[in-house]
Design an enzyme around this catalytic site. Structure first.
Site, PDB file in Angstrom:
ATOM      1  N   HIS A 165       3.507 -27.908 -17.167  1.00 20.89           N
ATOM      2  CA  HIS A 165       4.037 -29.135 -16.562  1.00 20.89           C
ATOM      3  C   HIS A 165       5.452 -29.470 -17.107  1.00 20.89           C
ATOM      4  CE1 HIS A 165       4.152 -33.396 -15.434  1.00 20.89           C
ATOM      5  NE2 HIS A 165       2.965 -33.356 -14.910  1.00 20.89           N
ATOM      6  N   GLU A 267       6.469 -27.432 -11.930  1.00 20.85           N
ATOM      7  CA  GLU A 267       5.278 -26.962 -12.635  1.00 20.85           C
ATOM      8  C   GLU A 267       4.674 -25.724 -11.979  1.00 20.85           C
ATOM      9  OE1 GLU A 267       2.714 -30.444 -12.715  1.00 20.85           O
ATOM     10  OE2 GLU A 267       4.536 -31.647 -12.492  1.00 20.85           O
TER      11      GLU A 267
HETATM   12  O1  TA6 Z   1       2.382 -33.312 -12.076  1.00 19.17           O
HETATM   13  C1  TA6 Z   1       2.338 -34.482 -11.341  1.00 19.17           C
HETATM   14  C2  TA6 Z   1       1.280 -35.408 -11.920  1.00 19.17           C
HETATM   15  O2  TA6 Z   1      -0.011 -34.958 -11.589  1.00 19.17           O
HETATM   16  C3  TA6 Z   1       1.569 -36.802 -11.376  1.00 19.17           C
HETATM   17  O3  TA6 Z   1       0.614 -37.189 -10.401  1.00 19.17           O
HETATM   18  C4  TA6 Z   1       1.563 -37.673 -12.633  1.00 19.17           C
HETATM   19  O4  TA6 Z   1       0.253 -38.124 -12.896  1.00 19.17           O
HETATM   20  C5  TA6 Z   1       2.094 -36.681 -13.658  1.00 19.17           C
HETATM   21  O5  TA6 Z   1       1.378 -35.490 -13.359  1.00 19.17           O
HETATM   22  C6  TA6 Z   1       2.018 -37.113 -15.105  1.00 19.17           C
HETATM   23  O6  TA6 Z   1       0.713 -37.203 -15.526  1.00 19.17           O
HETATM   24  P1  TA6 Z   1       0.458 -37.745 -17.033  1.00 19.17           P
HETATM   25  O7  TA6 Z   1      -1.029 -37.713 -17.203  1.00 19.17           O
HETATM   26  O8  TA6 Z   1       1.170 -36.816 -17.968  1.00 19.17           O
HETATM   27  O9  TA6 Z   1       1.068 -39.129 -17.093  1.00 19.17           O
END
Ligand code: TA6
Length: 295
Positions: A165, A267
């Site tokens: 991510h 990601e």
């Molecule tokens: O990668 C996108 C995502 O799934 C968004 O929907 C948002 O939730 C982001 O990840 C960040 O998630 P986190 O749990 O790190 O705040």
């Protein structure tokens, strides 16, 4: 001068951690520098020598056991976003919320390579009722190469989802631009109803973006305002692009209100229909390679 300073104390804007219980590994190589927190095997900084920082790290990030660091490269495993069956489970799985073990470190003229392992134990089995071996290899050089290897050591088939991510630093979000997803179908998860759409030529940012592009194995490029990044991947047919924009950023305690202006998440994922199913002894490798495109 090259060197790998293992388990250095953490120095960060929000606090100074002389706390040896929250170690940061600092890599200083002739070709590149990087920091990796043992917590989450979390790459928090990567900078090729002579270049600007590639990753975004929130100045309000929290460095405490059980909380994912906001920025760098969180490892989402063994599921992406919400758990498919149990909303009580932690978003993005548990790999990013616990300490890993450093199992290997080496350096050469090409860079440094560190290997981490996440032990499978009774706590992980409560969250993911399987036996597994989870190994993460981080190669620091003119490129940042990340390889997350899952081996199913259970006697039954094991689902494996997740994502690398990556928070990529941009000068100003309104000038950032992603290429390489033209005509790719995606699920737009912004708002209450997910919608399927198709990407136009370029992806620019003037609103919250939270998209799962599917059936794509392509590398993409990101114009950051500092440099042009090439983000390649392996073991993934789904690419996620995210920026929380104004409202979501303001609601995040570990991100400044204007922090959304300074990053784009791209990601390498195994999300939704791209979740893999590993037979006993099966192995899946999810990888991402981030590099600055030479002019
Ligand atoms: O990668 C996108 C995502 O799934 C968004 O929907 C948002 O939730 C982001 O990840 C960040 O998630 P986190 O749990 O790190 O705040």
């Amino acid at each position: 001068m090259s060197g790998i300073d293992l388990l250095a104390p953490l120095q960060c804007a929000s606090a100074t951690y002389p706390n040896p219980d929250y170690p940061i590994i600092q890599i200083r190589h002739d070709l590149a520098e990087a920091d990796i927190a043992l917590h989450g095997a979390h790459v928090t900084s990567y900078r090729p020598v002579g270049e600007k920082e590639v990753l975004y790290l929130s100045p309000d990030a929290l460095y405490e056991k059980g909380t994912a660091i906001r920025g760098g490269v969180p490892i989402c495993w063994p599921w992406f976003n919400a758990h498919p069956d149990n909303a009580e489970m932690p978003a993005h799985g548990f790999a990013r919320n616990r300490f890993w073990e450093l199992t290997g470190a080496s350096e050469s003229n090409e860079g440094a390579v560190l290997t981490f392992s996440l032990p499978c134990n009774e706590q992980t089995k409560e969250l993911h009722p399987y036996d597994f071996e989870l190994t993460y290899k981080v190669a620091i050089g003119r490129k940042l190469e990340l390889r997350l290897m899952t081996k199913n050591t259970s006697l039954t088939t094991m689902p494996v989802g997740g994502a690398l991510h990556s928070y990529l630093a941009v000068h100003e979000i309104s000038r950032a631009c992603v290429e390489g997803l033209a005509s790719v179908d995606y699920i737009d998860t912004v708002g209450s109803e997910s919608m399927q759409r198709q990407q136009e030529e370029l992806l620019k940012f003037d609103q919250e973006i939270d998209r799962i592009y599917f059936n794509t194995t392509a590398a993409v490029s990101l114009e950051t305002g500092f440099h042009r990044l090439v983000v390649d991947k392996g073991g993934s047919d789904s690419t996620v692009v995210w920026n929380p924009w104004i409202e979501k950023a303001a609601a995040m305690r570990d991100l400044p209100d204007d922090g959304f202006r300074k990053f784009v998440c791209i990601e390498a994922a195994n999300a939704r229909a791209d979740v893999r199913r590993l037979c006993p002894e099966g192995v899946h490798v999810l990888s991402q390679t981030i590099s600055i495109q030479s002019p």
